[in-house]
Design a protein around this motif. Structure first.
Motif, mmCIF file in Angstrom:
data_model
loop_
_atom_site.group_PDB
_atom_site.id
_atom_site.type_symbol
_atom_site.label_atom_id
_atom_site.label_comp_id
_atom_site.label_asym_id
_atom_site.label_seq_id
_atom_site.Cartn_x
_atom_site.Cartn_y
_atom_site.Cartn_z
ATOM 1 N N GLU A 192 -16.570 97.321 33.169
ATOM 2 C CA GLU A 192 -16.639 96.600 34.390
ATOM 3 C C GLU A 192 -17.980 97.140 35.109
ATOM 4 O O GLU A 192 -18.498 96.396 36.049
ATOM 5 N N LEU B 291 -10.552 95.555 24.359
ATOM 6 C CA LEU B 291 -10.208 96.700 24.894
ATOM 7 C C LEU B 291 -8.891 96.850 25.430
ATOM 8 O O LEU B 291 -8.152 97.705 25.484
ATOM 9 N N VAL B 292 -8.485 95.626 25.880
ATOM 10 C CA VAL B 292 -6.903 95.700 26.597
ATOM 11 C C VAL B 292 -5.998 95.244 25.531
ATOM 12 O O VAL B 292 -4.917 94.999 25.849
ATOM 13 N N THR C 6 -8.553 103.283 29.579
ATOM 14 C CA THR C 6 -9.012 103.027 31.203
ATOM 15 C C THR C 6 -10.628 103.372 31.298
ATOM 16 O O THR C 6 -11.334 102.620 31.885
ATOM 17 N N VAL D 164 -12.698 100.567 29.982
ATOM 18 C CA VAL D 164 -12.411 99.302 30.831
ATOM 19 C C VAL D 164 -13.529 99.494 32.007
ATOM 20 O O VAL D 164 -14.323 98.655 32.503
ATOM 21 N N THR E 79 -13.218 92.126 26.682
ATOM 22 C CA THR E 79 -11.861 92.470 27.320
ATOM 23 C C THR E 79 -10.920 92.517 26.475
ATOM 24 O O THR E 79 -10.029 93.349 26.421
#
Length: 120
Positions: A35, A104-105, A28, A31, A101
Motif C-alpha cells: 500500500e 499477498l492475501v 499485514t 500488505v 494483492t
C-alpha cells in the motif's frame, strides 16, 4: 489514467489453513508495504476491508416505502471482503496490482474499470 476497483472475494466457510500470529503479522506488514508503494507511485485512491456479510443491510424503496433487509444483497457463499480503488495508466497496470494483492492475501481479486464521467 484510468480508475479500477480491485475487489477481494472470499468464500464463506472455505477452509483456510490456520495462521500463527507471526504469519498474520508478516502478511499485514507485506500488505502495508504494498500500500505504501501504491501511494508513492500515485496509484492509491482508497481502500477498505469490510465486516462479514451478515452485518450488511439492504435498503429498497417500493411504492414509496423504504424497506430494509438484514444480510447481504445476494444469497451467496462468495462475498466481498475488501477493495482498493486505484488510478493507473491502463488495464495492464491494474492487473499488476491485482496480482500483487492476490499473492499477498491469498484470495481472488476481481478487476473492474470505473465508468469515466466527462467533467466529473
Amino acid at each position: 489514467m484510468a480508475q479500477y476497483l480491485l475487489s477481494a472475494h472470499g468464500v464463506e466457510g472455505e477452509a483456510r489453513g490456520p495462521m500463527t500470529e507471526d504469519e498474520v503479522a508478516a502478511v499485514t506488514r507485506k500488505v502495508l508495504e504494498m500500500e505504501a508503494e501504491m501511494k508513492s507511485q500515485g496509484v492509491w485512491l482508497f481502500a477498505a476491508r469490510l465486516h462479514a456479510p451478515d452485518t450488511a443491510t439492504v435498503v429498497r424503496v417500493s411504492d414509496g416505502e423504504v424497506l430494509t433487509t438484514d444480510g447481504p444483497f445476494a444469497e451467496s457463499k462468495e462475498h466481498l471482503g475488501g477493495f482498493y480503488l486505484i488510478d493507473v495508466d491502463d488495464l495492464d497496470a491494474a492487473l499488476h496490482w491485482a496480482a500483487r494483492t492476490a499473492e499477498l492475501v491469498n484470495t481472488p481479486i476481481e478487476v473492474r474499470p470505473l465508468v469515466d464521467h466527462p467533467g466529473g
